[in-house]
Scaffold this motif. Sequence first.
Motif, PDB file in Angstrom:
ATOM      1  N   THR A   1       0.855  -1.193   0.000  1.00 58.71           N
ATOM      2  CA  THR A   1       0.000   0.000   0.000  1.00 58.71           C
ATOM      3  C   THR A   1       0.886   1.237   0.000  1.00 58.71           C
ATOM      4  N   ARG A   2       0.389   2.291  -0.662  1.00 58.67           N
ATOM      5  CA  ARG A   2       1.150   3.537  -0.799  1.00 58.67           C
ATOM      6  C   ARG A   2       0.292   4.698  -0.287  1.00 58.67           C
ATOM      7  N   TYR A   3       0.935   5.579   0.489  1.00 59.13           N
ATOM      8  CA  TYR A   3       0.270   6.740   1.079  1.00 59.13           C
ATOM      9  C   TYR A   3       1.054   7.977   0.635  1.00 59.13           C
ATOM     10  N   ALA A   4       0.389   8.883  -0.139  1.00 57.03           N
ATOM     11  CA  ALA A   4       1.110   9.992  -0.771  1.00 57.03           C
ATOM     12  C   ALA A   4       0.571  11.352  -0.330  1.00 57.03           C
ATOM     13  N   HIS A   5       1.405  12.410  -0.590  1.00 60.13           N
ATOM     14  CA  HIS A   5       1.078  13.825  -0.353  1.00 60.13           C
ATOM     15  C   HIS A   5       1.015  14.171   1.133  1.00 60.13           C
ATOM     16  N   ALA A   6       1.657  13.397   2.007  1.00 60.23           N
ATOM     17  CA  ALA A   6       1.604  13.665   3.442  1.00 60.23           C
ATOM     18  C   ALA A   6       2.350  14.948   3.781  1.00 60.23           C
ATOM     19  N   SER A   7       1.859  15.647   4.774  1.00 58.35           N
ATOM     20  CA  SER A   7       2.571  16.827   5.261  1.00 58.35           C
ATOM     21  C   SER A   7       3.698  16.428   6.201  1.00 58.35           C
ATOM     22  N   ARG A   8       3.502  15.281   6.884  1.00 58.00           N
ATOM     23  CA  ARG A   8       4.520  14.800   7.825  1.00 58.00           C
ATOM     24  C   ARG A   8       4.412  13.288   7.928  1.00 58.00           C
ATOM     25  N   THR A   9       5.561  12.608   7.911  1.00 63.23           N
ATOM     26  CA  THR A   9       5.582  11.150   8.080  1.00 63.23           C
ATOM     27  C   THR A   9       6.089  10.827   9.476  1.00 63.23           C
ATOM     28  N   LEU A  10       5.514   9.785  10.063  1.00 61.85           N
ATOM     29  CA  LEU A  10       5.822   9.432  11.458  1.00 61.85           C
ATOM     30  C   LEU A  10       6.555   8.105  11.574  1.00 61.85           C
TER      31      LEU A  10
END
Length: 320
Positions: free
Chosen positions: A244-253
């Motif tokens: 799975t891919r998660y894009a355009h995040a303002s901040r990654t944790l």
Amino acid sequence: MHLIITDARLARSRAIHLSGTRLLLAGLALSLCLMLVAATLYHWVFLKGAREGWPIVGSLVRLVVKDEFAERDRFMRANLDAMARRVGEMQARMVQLESLGERVLGLAGMAPGDIQKADARGGALVSAHNLSMEELQTTLDELERLTNQRVDLMTVLESRLFDQHIRKKMVPTHAPVTGRSAGSGFGWRLDPITGQSALHTGLDFQADTGTPILAAAGGVVVTQEYHPAYGNMIEVDHGNQLVTRYAHASRTLVKQGDIVRRGQKIAEIGTTGRSTGPHLHFEVLVQGVFQDPQKFLSAGGTTTNAQVAAAQGAAPTPGR
């Protein structure tokens, strides 16, 4: 105690003094002699009379021995009956356990024929009062064999159910954004930047900047980087070539190599990369091929606005 012994022929007497200790020793010696005499009489009279069939003694000894045997037999029979009742209860429990095992087989997606089952079945004893020691031992051995088979069966079922539980947790069916509606769905659309027809490879979730992004399933972070098109991006490997891919995040944790659990917060929504506004672009890839994320989310009971809009024939809101 004083004893005086007088001899009439010799016309003299002799005095013997016995103290308390001497009297006690004398009493013990006398008792021991009586016990030895009694044991000798029993051996030579009663036992010999029983073996040789003396009229009175033999009948008396046989009566005593018969009473002892009868008492012992009553005691053993009472214990056998109690054990037989317990065996009957155990057999009834085995029947219940077998039925439970068949139901659990169905829950595990296995047919009863997948497991080799014994021909013998449990059941209540027909006549516990007439059960001999040999029959009781045979029944106990059979119960032990059936118990071992049920243990093996439950072990296989536990392994299968645990495997199914893990697989379920590794499939991306959890909504990556809770309480938010989806925008553009998977498929061909007009690109919001170029205005030309293009394949939208994921599913967009519109939300305010800083909204939590959740892992759709458990897995291992394989990518955490900035991509020119995807912006701040995270990829999670769920095994079996499912990513799975998660894009355009303002901040990654999270970072590469981290293990994430289902529903864990891994980033925050933003508008980095090729984006026209704050949203999450969510993709599912199987063996490197893009899949419709809505199919996975629908399996988990998640219904998005894109799905509703498609059903109503309305155009979804563009995300990027």
